[in-house]
Design a protein around this motif. Sequence first.
Motif, PDB file in Angstrom:
ATOM      1  N   GLU A  10       0.828  -1.205   0.000  1.00 54.10           N
ATOM      2  CA  GLU A  10       0.000   0.000   0.000  1.00 54.10           C
ATOM      3  C   GLU A  10       0.864   1.257   0.000  1.00 54.10           C
ATOM      4  OE1 GLU A  10      -3.790   0.045   2.299  1.00 54.10           O
ATOM      5  OE2 GLU A  10      -2.905  -1.784   3.148  1.00 54.10           O
ATOM      6  N   GLY A  11       1.917   1.250   0.796  1.00 59.02           N
ATOM      7  CA  GLY A  11       2.821   2.394   0.854  1.00 59.02           C
ATOM      8  C   GLY A  11       3.507   2.648  -0.471  1.00 59.02           C
ATOM      9  N   CYS A  14       0.934   4.010  -3.003  1.00 57.46           N
ATOM     10  CA  CYS A  14       0.622   5.408  -2.669  1.00 57.46           C
ATOM     11  C   CYS A  14       1.766   6.335  -3.058  1.00 57.46           C
ATOM     12  CB  CYS A  14       0.308   5.548  -1.191  1.00 57.46           C
ATOM     13  SG  CYS A  14      -1.312   4.918  -0.747  1.00 57.46           S
ATOM     14  N   GLY A  27      -4.087  11.792   1.348  1.00 57.42           N
ATOM     15  CA  GLY A  27      -4.537  11.292   2.637  1.00 57.42           C
ATOM     16  C   GLY A  27      -3.989   9.914   2.924  1.00 57.42           C
ATOM     17  N   GLU A  28      -4.506   9.321   3.974  1.00 61.62           N
ATOM     18  CA  GLU A  28      -3.991   8.029   4.429  1.00 61.62           C
ATOM     19  C   GLU A  28      -4.606   6.848   3.684  1.00 61.62           C
ATOM     20  OE1 GLU A  28      -3.484   5.617   8.633  1.00 61.62           O
ATOM     21  OE2 GLU A  28      -4.134   7.704   8.651  1.00 61.62           O
ATOM     22  N   TYR A  29      -5.856   6.992   3.264  1.00 62.23           N
ATOM     23  CA  TYR A  29      -6.567   5.874   2.641  1.00 62.23           C
ATOM     24  C   TYR A  29      -7.006   6.237   1.230  1.00 62.23           C
ATOM     25  CZ  TYR A  29      -6.750   4.452   7.494  1.00 62.23           C
ATOM     26  OH  TYR A  29      -6.398   4.122   8.764  1.00 62.23           O
TER      27      TYR A  29
END
Length: 65
Positions: A10-11, A14, A27-29
Amino acid sequence: MARVPSAELEGRVCSELSVDLPDEDLGEYLYDCIDLYEMGSKPRCEEVEYLGLVQEAIDRVERGD
């Protein structure tokens, strides 16, 4: 059985997305980018590109790529 994406994957996805969309606060999600997006807040061509890139990133995480 559904796979749970790793935090590392995921990181990475992103980070790659933030390179493609440097002016966006992702954002985070990633799901929040889609869920909280206000349609019409960007010019149509930018909107289509933004939503497409975010959805592609979500799909990559879900597939585990």
